[in-house]
Design an enzyme around this catalytic site. Structure first.
Site, PDB file in Angstrom:
ATOM      1  CB  SER A  10      -1.016  -0.200   1.036  1.00 57.39           C
ATOM      2  OG  SER A  10      -1.414   1.106   1.455  1.00 57.39           O
ATOM      3  CG  HIS A  35      -4.021  -1.661  -1.135  1.00 54.98           C
ATOM      4  ND1 HIS A  35      -5.009  -2.119  -1.781  1.00 54.98           N
ATOM      5  CD2 HIS A  35      -4.204  -0.678  -0.225  1.00 54.98           C
ATOM      6  CE1 HIS A  35      -6.074  -1.963  -0.926  1.00 54.98           C
ATOM      7  NE2 HIS A  35      -5.632  -1.028  -0.143  1.00 54.98           N
ATOM      8  CG  ASP A  37      -4.974   2.441   1.098  1.00 53.10           C
ATOM      9  OD1 ASP A  37      -4.071   2.126   2.142  1.00 53.10           O
ATOM     10  OD2 ASP A  37      -5.666   1.587   1.047  1.00 53.10           O
ATOM     11  CG  MET A  39      -7.714   7.250   2.854  1.00 48.80           C
ATOM     12  SD  MET A  39      -6.843   6.928   4.309  1.00 48.80           S
ATOM     13  CE  MET A  39      -6.516   4.971   4.662  1.00 48.80           C
ATOM     14  CG  HIS A  68      -9.187   0.247  -0.282  1.00 47.16           C
ATOM     15  ND1 HIS A  68      -8.620   0.250   0.952  1.00 47.16           N
ATOM     16  CD2 HIS A  68     -10.533  -0.185  -0.072  1.00 47.16           C
ATOM     17  CE1 HIS A  68     -10.274  -0.115   1.791  1.00 47.16           C
ATOM     18  NE2 HIS A  68     -10.421  -0.064   1.559  1.00 47.16           N
ATOM     19  CG  MET A  70     -10.670   3.363   2.692  1.00 45.99           C
ATOM     20  SD  MET A  70      -9.801   2.957   3.707  1.00 45.99           S
ATOM     21  CE  MET A  70      -8.358   3.178   1.815  1.00 45.99           C
ATOM     22  CG  MET A 139     -11.273  -2.597   5.297  1.00 46.14           C
ATOM     23  SD  MET A 139     -10.498  -2.534   4.775  1.00 46.14           S
ATOM     24  CE  MET A 139      -9.130  -1.439   6.332  1.00 46.14           C
ATOM     25  CG  ASP A 177      -6.422  -3.005   2.706  1.00 42.12           C
ATOM     26  OD1 ASP A 177      -6.577  -1.838   2.313  1.00 42.12           O
ATOM     27  OD2 ASP A 177      -4.976  -2.688   3.725  1.00 42.12           O
TER      28      ASP A 177
HETATM   29  C1  DX5 Z   1      -6.352   1.226   6.009  1.00 40.85           C
HETATM   30  C2  DX5 Z   1      -5.899   1.168   4.833  1.00 40.85           C
HETATM   31  C3  DX5 Z   1      -4.624   0.065   4.813  1.00 40.85           C
HETATM   32  C4  DX5 Z   1      -3.424   0.145   4.793  1.00 40.85           C
HETATM   33  C5  DX5 Z   1      -2.586  -1.114   5.072  1.00 40.85           C
HETATM   34  O1  DX5 Z   1      -7.382   1.927   6.401  1.00 40.85           O
HETATM   35  O2  DX5 Z   1      -6.950   0.433   3.426  1.00 40.85           O
HETATM   36  O3  DX5 Z   1      -4.902  -0.504   3.256  1.00 40.85           O
HETATM   37  O4  DX5 Z   1      -2.710   1.517   4.532  1.00 40.85           O
HETATM   38  O5  DX5 Z   1      -1.376  -0.538   6.140  1.00 40.85           O
HETATM   39  P1  DX5 Z   1      -0.882  -1.050   7.192  1.00 40.85           P
HETATM   40  O6  DX5 Z   1      -0.145  -2.672   6.434  1.00 40.85           O
HETATM   41  O7  DX5 Z   1       0.081  -0.864   7.176  1.00 40.85           O
HETATM   42  O8  DX5 Z   1      -1.414  -2.093   8.063  1.00 40.85           O
HETATM   43 ZN    ZN Z   2      -6.338  -0.517   1.716  1.00 39.79          ZN
END
Ligand code: DX5
Ligand code: ZN
Length: 222
Positions: A10, A35, A37, A39, A68, A70, A139, A177
């Site tokens: 990620s 990956h 993220d 947000m 992903h 969010m 998650m 994840d």
């Molecule tokens: C959290 C993200 C994950 C996160 C994973 O909301 O969706 O993808 O970046 O990071 P680690 O591996 O550090 O938990």
């Molecule tokens: Zn993620």
């Protein structure tokens, strides 16, 4: 049979000002997905980046771009993210009133369609759409931040999804994840999953190739 699973570092834990080199390191490590993220600061407390970041990144990597989302109202962003060069777009069940419609709209773009559920959401809510999704993202932390501790009960949800897939002969991949690292990896691999997202542990590792090589399941039942 022994099985190497897909590793999806990620970029949330990467240095955004050095992203071209960070992505090169992901490629050199043997990981095959990136990956991303996304947000919005509303669905989760943090803001990261939008589709432009992905559009700028696309020409610099041939790796699978696993977005992903969010975000609230993800249906408004599907076209934008598909045009930015994502290979898969994963939305949250908790952010969709009309999940069936959103999943179908992702598939219509040609991207793989994923759905994610937060730790407290049970697997059974996904049953109606499991026959059309390409990816289910479990998650294993409460979304919004990297570097959190894994929530152990979420591993049972992965096992449940793999059993449903086998029983119903569905095709989706199952991904985890959050909180995946050298200490949790043994328990994570025992779920016999297909994909593992790893952020902070990957970018903190001294030898990324050695770390990625650990994502190997001996005597997988699949
Ligand atoms: C959290 C993200 C994950 C996160 C994973 O909301 O969706 O993808 O970046 O990071 P680690 O591996 O550090 O938990
Ligand atoms: Zn993620």
């Amino acid at each position: 049979m022994d099985r190497k699973i897909i590793v999806a570092p990620s970029v949330l834990s990467a240095d955004f000002c050095n992203i071209k080199n960070e992505v090169k390191e992901i490629k050199e490590s043997g990981a095959s997905w990136i990956h991303l993220d996304v947000m919005d600061g509303s669905f989760v407390p943090q803001i990261t980046f939008g589709s432009k970041f992905i559009r700028d990144l696309r020409p610099h990597t041939d790796l699978f771009l696993d977005a992903h989302l969010m975000v609230l109202h993800p249906e408004t962003f599907i076209s934008d993210f598909s045009k930015s060069g994502c290979d898969s777009i994963t939305v949250h069940y908790e952010a969709c009133t009309h999940l069936d419609r959103v999943i179908n709209s992702i598939k219509k773009t040609g991207c793989k369609a994923g759905v994610s559920i937060v730790p407290s959401t049970p697997v059974w809510v996904l049953e109606p759409i499991l026959n059309i999704v390409d990816l289910v993202l479990i998650m294993s932390v409460n979304p919004g931040f990297g570097g959190q501790k894994i929530i152990p009960y979420t591993l049972d949800k992965i096992k449940e999804l793999i059993k449903i897939r086998k029983d119903k002969k569905y095709q989706y991949l199952v991904s985890i994840d959050g909180g995946v690292n050298e200490n949790t990896l043994t328990d994570v691999l025992k779920t016999d999953l297909d994909v593992a997202v790893t952020g902070s542990a990957f970018f903190a590792s001294k030898n990324k190739t050695e770390y990625v090589d650990k994502f190997f399941i001996k005597n997988s039942s699949l």
